[in-house]
Design a protein around this motif. Structure first.
Motif, PDB file in Angstrom:
ATOM      1  N   THR A 131       0.849  -1.195   0.000  1.00  0.00           N
ATOM      2  CA  THR A 131       0.000   0.000   0.000  1.00  0.00           C
ATOM      3  C   THR A 131       0.881   1.240   0.000  1.00  0.00           C
ATOM      4  O   THR A 131       1.924   1.281   0.667  1.00  0.00           O
ATOM      5  CB  THR A 131      -0.904   0.018   1.249  1.00  0.00           C
ATOM      6  OG1 THR A 131      -1.635  -1.207   1.308  1.00  0.00           O
ATOM      7  CG2 THR A 131      -1.879   1.168   1.210  1.00  0.00           C
TER       8      THR A 131
ATOM      9  N   THR B 204       0.436   5.403   0.562  1.00  0.00           N
ATOM     10  CA  THR B 204      -0.464   6.480   0.988  1.00  0.00           C
ATOM     11  C   THR B 204       0.328   7.772   1.124  1.00  0.00           C
ATOM     12  O   THR B 204       1.541   7.749   1.303  1.00  0.00           O
ATOM     13  CB  THR B 204      -1.132   6.171   2.345  1.00  0.00           C
ATOM     14  OG1 THR B 204      -0.116   5.948   3.319  1.00  0.00           O
ATOM     15  CG2 THR B 204      -2.037   4.954   2.266  1.00  0.00           C
TER      16      THR B 204
ATOM     17  N   THR C 183      -4.154   7.109  -2.148  1.00  0.00           N
ATOM     18  CA  THR C 183      -4.045   5.814  -1.495  1.00  0.00           C
ATOM     19  C   THR C 183      -4.122   4.769  -2.592  1.00  0.00           C
ATOM     20  O   THR C 183      -5.104   4.741  -3.350  1.00  0.00           O
ATOM     21  CB  THR C 183      -5.189   5.579  -0.484  1.00  0.00           C
ATOM     22  OG1 THR C 183      -5.140   6.594   0.513  1.00  0.00           O
ATOM     23  CG2 THR C 183      -5.082   4.215   0.168  1.00  0.00           C
TER      24      THR C 183
END
Length: 159
Positions: free
Chosen positions: A131, A133, A148
């Motif tokens: 991920t 972000t 994101t």
């Protein structure tokens, strides 16, 4: 002659498709999903323009994902990751909206946080899942927008 030799077996095609799945899962590619500001995006990783090199604990990976259709398309997302595993310290993200020139957005390790859930080489393929972000800057008015993105990719391992 058996009655079964002429009967249609609907499960046969499903079984053949399921048997082919492991081979497809080992091929380069994948998805990047998430949001750019309040716009949801789902992009397909271009396997021929993505790859990873691993030397000891050092990783250098680059992926290009694209969305060709829809209101936002064409959109390109280019992510580059460099550094020591499990937490590479350098990254660069570029998002380009082709329909509106000047809508290029960029971010790096100063404005983005990377979480790698998986970075595993095997049989010439590097599985990379994680991920990203943070914030990217750019566009026609030099704005900052939150991003994101989650990615689940298989990259060709390069020499």
């Amino acid at each position: 002659m058996s009655i079964f030799s002429t009967m249609y077996r609907p499960g046969g095609a499903l079984l053949i498709g399921l048997l082919a799945l492991p081979a497809l899962a080992d091929e380069p590619g994948g998805l990047v999903t998430g949001s750019f500001g309040d716009q949801p995006l789902e992009l397909t990783v271009a396997p021929e323009l993505s790859g990873a090199t691993i030397i000891g604990n050092y990783a250098d990976a680059s992926l290009l994902a694209a969305l060709m259709e829809g209101e936002q398309g064409p959109v390109n997302l280019d992510l580059t990751i460099n550094g020591e595993l499990p937490a590479p310290g350098e990254m660069a993200l570029t998002i380009t909206f082709a329909r509106d020139m000047g809508r290029n957005w960029t971010g790096d390790q100063d404005s983005l946080t990377l979480t790698l859930d998986e970075f595993a080489p095997g049989d010439g393929i590097v599985a990379m899942r994680g991920t990203l972000t943070g914030q990217v800057s750019g566009g026609p008015a030099s704005e900052t927008r939150p991003v994101t993105f989650s990615f689940d990719t298989r990259l060709e391992e390069l020499d």
